[in-house]
Design an enzyme around this catalytic site. Structure first.
Site, short mmCIF file in Angstrom:
data_model
loop_
_atom_site.label_atom_id
_atom_site.label_comp_id
_atom_site.label_asym_id
_atom_site.label_seq_id
_atom_site.Cartn_x
_atom_site.Cartn_y
_atom_site.Cartn_z
N ASN A 171 0.80 -1.23 0.00
CA ASN A 171 0.00 0.00 0.00
C ASN A 171 0.83 1.28 0.00
OD1 ASN A 171 0.76 -0.71 2.62
ND2 ASN A 171 -1.08 0.11 3.56
N ARG A 179 11.22 3.08 5.39
CA ARG A 179 11.04 3.07 6.85
C ARG A 179 11.77 1.91 7.50
NH1 ARG A 179 4.99 3.92 8.98
NH2 ARG A 179 4.84 1.66 8.99
N LYS A 194 12.01 -8.24 0.82
CA LYS A 194 10.99 -8.90 0.01
C LYS A 194 9.78 -7.99 -0.11
CE LYS A 194 7.46 -11.13 0.64
NZ LYS A 194 6.70 -10.52 -0.49
N GLY A 248 2.21 -5.96 7.66
CA GLY A 248 1.14 -6.66 6.97
C GLY A 248 0.04 -7.07 7.92
N SER A 249 -0.69 -8.10 7.55
CA SER A 249 -1.84 -8.51 8.35
C SER A 249 -1.42 -9.21 9.63
CB SER A 249 -2.73 -9.44 7.52
OG SER A 249 -2.13 -10.72 7.38
N GLU A 270 4.58 -4.65 12.39
CA GLU A 270 3.58 -3.60 12.26
C GLU A 270 2.40 -4.24 11.57
OE1 GLU A 270 1.10 -1.25 10.94
OE2 GLU A 270 2.59 -0.57 9.49
N LEU A 271 1.35 -4.55 12.36
CA LEU A 271 0.28 -5.41 11.90
C LEU A 271 -1.02 -4.64 11.69
CD1 LEU A 271 1.19 -8.42 14.22
CD2 LEU A 271 2.01 -7.93 11.91
N ARG A 298 -7.41 8.67 2.65
CA ARG A 298 -6.01 8.62 2.24
C ARG A 298 -5.69 7.22 1.72
NH1 ARG A 298 -0.73 8.51 6.17
NH2 ARG A 298 0.85 9.04 4.60
N SER A 461 1.31 10.31 10.79
CA SER A 461 2.57 9.65 10.44
C SER A 461 3.66 10.70 10.23
CB SER A 461 2.40 8.83 9.17
OG SER A 461 1.45 7.80 9.36
#
Length: 498
Positions: A171, A179, A194, A248-249, A270-271, A298, A461
């Site tokens: 995204n 980051r 990856k 991700g999830s 970071e989920l 956004r 952010s």
């Protein structure tokens, strides 16, 4: 009324084809672009048209192991590289990205779908991580002190963790890469990156820039693959890997944490999120509307920080919904590369299907559609900016991360009720609060279970601030002075005989 759909281009333009021709489509391993060991390739699609842009190399487990071997081989020399040198390379990378803002923005818009204006914002945001961590590289510190009993001296120093596996989402293909990559480079760590198979091109362009500015071979390696588990699994199981960072999830993060436990890897996760957006009766409604549009739309709502649940005081809910609906309906939807487009498509058919199913479920349970509520016909994966009211508590949309342009609105009466509703989730990444009551503004950060809070702000952010959540939203922080510590180990040396 619904949002306006701008006419779509069915084919790429000459400018787009020219840019695509310059983007590496191989794997970047040990300073060289190479094909997959199996010769396999996969296509990267434009979500605005559902048509292929280019094909790229599809890494095998063997390629992944080669990338890790290159990172391991480069680790000792990179760790010994002076912090100033590492910082200057990051600063050069920052300048190079800024110089190519138009290329990066166009590429992001093509492979991810967001509008060019938003893509340029991402480039500025992503580049700032390079500048921030170029300055942090020379501020890695330690301490030296006398032991309490006076018989020895205590020396504490920080050293790079070692080779890292960095798994980035689709995204924000540049910002989520910088980051992670920037603090790893600043700390003296080598890495295998990856990117998502949906948006690998931006990462390839960024790797090309890092190579051009002089980052040594093997320090950064990039593998794109359609089988993330097969490529990442052997690396996570390899004792030479010392750090795993994933965005991700939550379900995928939980599986990765299980795998990482075998070698006791350092992890940063970071989920998922389920961000509440609280509007109190004393709120500045003008500011709350602006914040709601920013926090919800956004990136077409495809952000872990997106407002997911809107809790609005019953005294102002009517005005809030009416005015927010007008703003949603005025949005111009279309292919992100076209002039005047504000909102692009969702990333793929599966994502649009999920959003549509959540809206349909809420409506079946009694929710009302204030605006939108349907997919947009035609090529690509477009969905109308949508507002739901009278959303029942058992609607799946209140407990599921939407990742789309849908705002479910629920009313409340008291502060205690609002806090209870906001905290009634397994997630805790970010929350938003609009109030002019100073006391409430100071109380709520202590009461809300979240890693970040936007107080009268819909966008929070910032590369200089620690980004991360609590509960099922993750472990660790990215950005700020805290970000580089995720890539450092603390070593203690006891010194006697002084």
């Amino acid at each position: 009324m619904t949002a306006q759909l701008v006419g779509q281009q069915s084919k790429t333009t000459p400018r787009e084809r020219e840019l695509l021709a310059t983007i590496p489509t191989g794997l970047f391993i040990a300073g060289e672009w190479r094909q997959s060991s199996t010769g396999s390739r996969f296509t990267v699609d434009d979500p605005s048209t559902a048509k292929a842009l280019v094909s790229v190399a599809d890494a095998s487990p063997e390629d992944a192991r080669a990338a890790l071997a290159a990172a391991v081989a480069a680790q000792e020399l990179w760790a010994a590289t002076p912090p100033r040198v590492r910082g200057e390379l990051l600063r050069k990378a920052h300048e190079a990205v800024v110089a190519r803002v138009d290329d990066f923005a166009l590429l992001i818009s093509m492979e991810m779908g967001k509008s060019l204006s938003e893509a340029k914002g991402e480039v500025a945001y992503g580049a700032e991580f390079l500048r921030w961590f170029s300055e942090e590289a020379v501020r890695i510190d330690g301490r030296y002190t006398r032991s309490p009993d006076g018989n020895s001296r205590l020396l504490m120093l920080k050293k790079p963790v070692g080779p890292c596996l960095l798994i980035t989402p689709w995204n924000f293909p540049l910002a989520m890469a910088t980051r992670k990559i920037a603090p790893a480079l600043a700390a003296g760590c080598t890495m295998v990156v990856k990117p998502s198979e949906l948006t690998p091109l931006t990462t390839s362009l960024f790797a090309q820039i890092l190579d051009e500015v002089g980052v040594p071979a093997g320090v950064i390696n990039v593998i794109s693959t359609t089988d993330a588990a097969a490529a990442a699994g052997p690396l996570i199981a390899d004792p030479r890997l010392r750090k795993l960072s994933f965005t991700g999830s939550t379900p995928v993060g939980q599986k990765l944490l299980e795998q990482a436990s075998a070698n006791v890897l350092r992890t940063s996760m970071e989920l998922g999120g389920n961000a509440p957006f609280l509007v109190f009766e004393d709120a500045d409604i003008d500011a709350a509307i602006e914040g709601a549009v920013a926090a919800k739309l956004r990136n077409i709502g495809q952000a872990c920080t997106a407002a997911n649940r809107f809790y609005v005081h019953e005294d102002v809910a009517g005005e809030f919904v009416q005015r927010l609906a007008a703003r949603f309906e005025a949005k111009r939807v279309g292919r992100g590369t076209e002039d005047g487009v504000e909102l692009g498509p969702l990333i793929d058919e599966k994502s649009r299907g999920k959003v549509s199913a959540l809206v349909d479920d809420a409506v079946r349970r009694g929710a009302k559609v204030a605006t939108g509520g349907s997919p947009i016909p035609g090529d690509g994966w477009f969905y109308q900016p949508t507002i739901l009211t009278e959303v029942p508590s058992d609607a799946k949309i209140l407990s599921t991360e939407i990742f789309g342009p849908v705002a479910p609105v629920v009313t409340f009466r008291t502060e205690d009720e609002a806090v209870a509703l906001a905290n009634a989730t397994a997630f805790g990444l970010v929350a938003y609060v609009y109030t002019r009551d100073v006391g409430r503004g100071l109380r709520l950060p202590e009461r809300l279970e979240t890693g970040m809070l936007g107080l009268n702000s819909g966008v929070i952010s910032n590369p200089a601030a620690p980004f991360g959540g609590v509960k099922h939203s993750g472990i660790g922080r990215e950005g700020g002075s805290e970000g580089i510590n995720e890539y450092l180990e603390t070593m203690y040396v006891g010194i006697s005989g002084l």
